[in-house]
Design a protein around this motif. Structure first.
Motif, PDB file in Angstrom:
ATOM      1  N   GLY A  30      -0.290 -14.440  21.003  1.00  0.00           N
ATOM      2  CA  GLY A  30       0.962 -14.440  21.740  1.00  0.00           C
ATOM      3  C   GLY A  30       2.190 -14.178  20.899  1.00  0.00           C
ATOM      4  N   SER A  31       2.027 -13.492  19.778  1.00  0.00           N
ATOM      5  CA  SER A  31       3.156 -13.218  18.881  1.00  0.00           C
ATOM      6  C   SER A  31       3.256 -11.733  18.591  1.00  0.00           C
ATOM      7  CB  SER A  31       2.987 -13.976  17.555  1.00  0.00           C
ATOM      8  OG  SER A  31       1.956 -13.366  16.778  1.00  0.00           O
ATOM      9  N   ILE A  32       4.386 -11.337  17.998  1.00  0.00           N
ATOM     10  CA  ILE A  32       4.566  -9.982  17.492  1.00  0.00           C
ATOM     11  C   ILE A  32       4.627 -10.056  15.972  1.00  0.00           C
ATOM     12  CG2 ILE A  32       6.056  -7.950  17.403  1.00  0.00           C
ATOM     13  CD1 ILE A  32       7.157  -8.757  20.133  1.00  0.00           C
ATOM     14  N   THR A  33       3.732  -9.338  15.317  1.00  0.00           N
ATOM     15  CA  THR A  33       3.736  -9.248  13.862  1.00  0.00           C
ATOM     16  C   THR A  33       4.043  -7.813  13.468  1.00  0.00           C
ATOM     17  OG1 THR A  33       2.166 -11.061  13.525  1.00  0.00           O
ATOM     18  CG2 THR A  33       2.334  -9.429  11.765  1.00  0.00           C
ATOM     19  N   ALA A  34       5.042  -7.641  12.614  1.00  0.00           N
ATOM     20  CA  ALA A  34       5.434  -6.319  12.141  1.00  0.00           C
ATOM     21  C   ALA A  34       4.908  -6.114  10.728  1.00  0.00           C
ATOM     22  CB  ALA A  34       6.950  -6.174  12.155  1.00  0.00           C
ATOM     23  N   VAL A  35       4.216  -4.998  10.510  1.00  0.00           N
ATOM     24  CA  VAL A  35       3.766  -4.609   9.178  1.00  0.00           C
ATOM     25  C   VAL A  35       4.661  -3.477   8.713  1.00  0.00           C
ATOM     26  CG1 VAL A  35       1.876  -3.716   7.784  1.00  0.00           C
ATOM     27  CG2 VAL A  35       1.396  -5.312   9.651  1.00  0.00           C
ATOM     28  N   VAL A  36       5.367  -3.700   7.624  1.00  0.00           N
ATOM     29  CA  VAL A  36       6.342  -2.732   7.134  1.00  0.00           C
ATOM     30  C   VAL A  36       6.048  -2.405   5.674  1.00  0.00           C
ATOM     31  CG1 VAL A  36       8.138  -3.474   8.745  1.00  0.00           C
ATOM     32  CG2 VAL A  36       7.973  -4.568   6.502  1.00  0.00           C
ATOM     33  N   GLY A  37       6.625  -1.302   5.221  1.00  0.00           N
ATOM     34  CA  GLY A  37       6.435  -0.872   3.845  1.00  0.00           C
ATOM     35  C   GLY A  37       6.802   0.594   3.708  1.00  0.00           C
ATOM     36  N   ALA A  38       6.900   1.050   2.492  1.00  0.00           N
ATOM     37  CA  ALA A  38       7.269   2.442   2.229  1.00  0.00           C
ATOM     38  C   ALA A  38       6.142   3.382   2.639  1.00  0.00           C
ATOM     39  CB  ALA A  38       7.589   2.616   0.746  1.00  0.00           C
ATOM     40  N   ASP A 222       8.073 -11.812  15.365  1.00  0.00           N
ATOM     41  CA  ASP A 222       8.039 -13.221  14.992  1.00  0.00           C
ATOM     42  C   ASP A 222       7.684 -13.380  13.521  1.00  0.00           C
ATOM     43  OD1 ASP A 222       8.249 -14.388  17.781  1.00  0.00           O
ATOM     44  OD2 ASP A 222       6.429 -13.198  18.010  1.00  0.00           O
ATOM     45  N   HIS A 223       6.795 -12.505  13.055  1.00  0.00           N
ATOM     46  CA  HIS A 223       6.299 -12.603  11.683  1.00  0.00           C
ATOM     47  C   HIS A 223       6.316 -11.215  11.070  1.00  0.00           C
ATOM     48  CE1 HIS A 223       4.169 -14.993   8.620  1.00  0.00           C
ATOM     49  NE2 HIS A 223       3.538 -13.873   8.328  1.00  0.00           N
ATOM     50  N   GLY A 224       6.543 -11.157   9.763  1.00  0.00           N
ATOM     51  CA  GLY A 224       6.571  -9.884   9.063  1.00  0.00           C
ATOM     52  C   GLY A 224       5.622  -9.868   7.887  1.00  0.00           C
ATOM     53  N   VAL A 225       4.988  -8.722   7.660  1.00  0.00           N
ATOM     54  CA  VAL A 225       4.084  -8.525   6.525  1.00  0.00           C
ATOM     55  C   VAL A 225       4.539  -7.281   5.788  1.00  0.00           C
ATOM     56  CG1 VAL A 225       1.715  -8.026   5.814  1.00  0.00           C
ATOM     57  CG2 VAL A 225       2.139  -9.607   7.712  1.00  0.00           C
ATOM     58  N   VAL A 226       4.717  -7.385   4.496  1.00  0.00           N
ATOM     59  CA  VAL A 226       5.122  -6.241   3.678  1.00  0.00           C
ATOM     60  C   VAL A 226       3.923  -5.743   2.892  1.00  0.00           C
ATOM     61  CG1 VAL A 226       6.666  -5.387   1.881  1.00  0.00           C
ATOM     62  CG2 VAL A 226       7.464  -7.148   3.468  1.00  0.00           C
ATOM     63  N   LEU A 227       3.594  -4.459   3.076  1.00  0.00           N
ATOM     64  CA  LEU A 227       2.538  -3.818   2.308  1.00  0.00           C
ATOM     65  C   LEU A 227       3.155  -2.971   1.213  1.00  0.00           C
ATOM     66  CD1 LEU A 227      -0.196  -2.362   4.731  1.00  0.00           C
ATOM     67  CD2 LEU A 227      -0.316  -4.433   3.335  1.00  0.00           C
ATOM     68  N   ASN A 228       2.509  -2.967   0.046  1.00  0.00           N
ATOM     69  CA  ASN A 228       2.909  -2.082  -1.046  1.00  0.00           C
ATOM     70  C   ASN A 228       1.657  -1.630  -1.772  1.00  0.00           C
ATOM     71  OD1 ASN A 228       4.949  -0.837  -2.846  1.00  0.00           O
ATOM     72  ND2 ASN A 228       4.057  -2.222  -4.368  1.00  0.00           N
ATOM     73  N   LEU A 229       1.426  -0.327  -1.754  1.00  0.00           N
ATOM     74  CA  LEU A 229       0.250   0.263  -2.406  1.00  0.00           C
ATOM     75  C   LEU A 229      -1.036  -0.436  -1.972  1.00  0.00           C
ATOM     76  CD1 LEU A 229       1.686   0.813  -6.008  1.00  0.00           C
ATOM     77  CD2 LEU A 229       1.556   2.445  -4.119  1.00  0.00           C
ATOM     78  N   GLY A 230      -1.125  -0.714  -0.678  1.00  0.00           N
ATOM     79  CA  GLY A 230      -2.352  -1.260  -0.116  1.00  0.00           C
ATOM     80  C   GLY A 230      -2.573  -2.738  -0.332  1.00  0.00           C
ATOM     81  N   ARG A 231      -1.541  -3.444  -0.751  1.00  0.00           N
ATOM     82  CA  ARG A 231      -1.659  -4.890  -0.960  1.00  0.00           C
ATOM     83  C   ARG A 231      -0.552  -5.616  -0.198  1.00  0.00           C
ATOM     84  NH1 ARG A 231      -5.170  -5.667  -5.311  1.00  0.00           N
ATOM     85  NH2 ARG A 231      -5.435  -3.812  -6.646  1.00  0.00           N
ATOM     86  N   VAL A 232      -0.864  -6.811   0.276  1.00  0.00           N
ATOM     87  CA  VAL A 232       0.152  -7.643   0.922  1.00  0.00           C
ATOM     88  C   VAL A 232       0.992  -8.299  -0.163  1.00  0.00           C
ATOM     89  CG1 VAL A 232       0.576  -9.668   2.360  1.00  0.00           C
ATOM     90  CG2 VAL A 232      -1.259  -8.077   2.967  1.00  0.00           C
ATOM     91  N   VAL A 233       2.294  -7.999  -0.172  1.00  0.00           N
ATOM     92  CA  VAL A 233       3.173  -8.589  -1.181  1.00  0.00           C
ATOM     93  C   VAL A 233       4.062  -9.680  -0.586  1.00  0.00           C
ATOM     94  CG1 VAL A 233       3.175  -6.541  -2.650  1.00  0.00           C
ATOM     95  CG2 VAL A 233       4.899  -6.758  -0.855  1.00  0.00           C
ATOM     96  N   ALA A 234       4.115  -9.751   0.725  1.00  0.00           N
ATOM     97  CA  ALA A 234       4.881 -10.819   1.383  1.00  0.00           C
ATOM     98  C   ALA A 234       4.382 -10.977   2.807  1.00  0.00           C
ATOM     99  CB  ALA A 234       6.377 -10.515   1.377  1.00  0.00           C
ATOM    100  N   SER A 235       4.315 -12.224   3.264  1.00  0.00           N
ATOM    101  CA  SER A 235       3.931 -12.534   4.639  1.00  0.00           C
ATOM    102  C   SER A 235       4.698 -13.787   5.039  1.00  0.00           C
ATOM    103  CB  SER A 235       2.417 -12.765   4.730  1.00  0.00           C
ATOM    104  OG  SER A 235       2.040 -13.086   6.054  1.00  0.00           O
ATOM    105  N   ARG A 236       5.749 -13.588   5.870  1.00  0.00           N
ATOM    106  CA  ARG A 236       6.654 -14.688   6.199  1.00  0.00           C
ATOM    107  C   ARG A 236       7.213 -14.493   7.607  1.00  0.00           C
ATOM    108  NH1 ARG A 236      10.848 -14.035   1.272  1.00  0.00           N
ATOM    109  NH2 ARG A 236       9.372 -13.681  -0.425  1.00  0.00           N
TER     110      ARG A 236
END
Length: 254
Positions: A30-38, A222-236
């Protein structure tokens, strides 16, 4: 149906080239999670892996909660929910997973109504499919006015609405979107993303959003995940990521 998503230790790539490295990711029910990154961070590869277009070389992918499909609660996953790790891409919709791909994915030769009906084609209950079709026209009023128009006659925003509506015709537990704002004007982007928030609030839909417009994605999520070069560098929480100046400058370019 409702459902969250859990990835544990997912590694994937193309041939000998690894793109995703030991990805742990959770999308709450029941949430929205955004995956962002270059560009090149692995965002689209992540979606391809979740939907079965690309098989992980390690790790597991699990739909959790009350999602139906063949597995259901306490089913194939062994931990409750459904193990998606080896599910064929053509069976994902039956397990409650729908994808809106980059580039809209509309069949331009078909009319608006034909595209929408295609999304509910696997349903055996025709009455339920007809009810959902009516709901889509109520949700996306521009489509109701253009139901007999061919896909190639629609604007970019209308095509995105149609792609989203077609995915929702399957009544998914989990909706995956790949760059829904691509090529759209800011006002149209705001409208599309606002619809995702309303769907979450009104129906409990779970959304995993891959989005190039980082500000807009984090604003709606609601939640954000930052990807960088195929790795999770932040999840908050998304609001925390948006306020983290150092992280934004390092990985997100603003």
């Amino acid at each position: 149906m409702t459902g969250g998503l859990v990835l544990e230790g997912v590694t994937a790539g193309y041939g000998a080239v690894r793109v995703l490295h030991d990805i742990d990711l959770a999308v709450a029910d029941g949430s929205i999670t955004a995956v962002v990154g270059a560009n090149g961070a692995g965002k689209t590869t992540l979606l391809r892996t979740i939907t079965g277009q690309l098989r992980p070389s390690a790790g597991s992918i699990r739909l959790t909660g009350g999602a139906g499909g063949k597995g259901g609660k306490g089913g194939e996953g062994g931990k409750g929910g459904t193990d998606l790790t080896r599910v064929p891409v053509e069976d994902m919709v039956r397990h409650g997973v729908a994808l809106v791909p980059e580039g809209r994915g509309v069949i331009t030769e078909l009319t608006v109504e034909e595209n929408l009906r295609l999304g509910g084609l696997w349903r055996k209950d025709r009455r339920a499919a007809a009810e959902v079709l009516t709901q889509m026209y109520e949700l996306f009023e521009p489509l109701a006015r253009r139901r007999k128009a061919a896909g190639h006659q629609l604007s970019g925003g209308e095509r995105q609405m149609l792609a989203l509506g077609r995915a929702l015709m399957a009544a998914p537990a989990l909706l995956l979107l790949d760059e829904p704002s691509l090529g759209l004007a800011p006002k149209v982007t705001a409208s599309i993303l606002g619809m995702l928030r309303r769907l979450r609030d009104d129906t409990g839909l779970t959304v995993l959003l891959i989005e190039q417009n980082v500000r807009s994605a984090l604003a709606v999520a609601d939640h954000g995940v930052v990807l960088n070069l195929g790795r999770v560098v932040a999840s908050r929480p998304a609001a925390e990521l948006a306020e983290d100046t150092d992280l934004r400058h390092t990985y997100l370019g603003f």
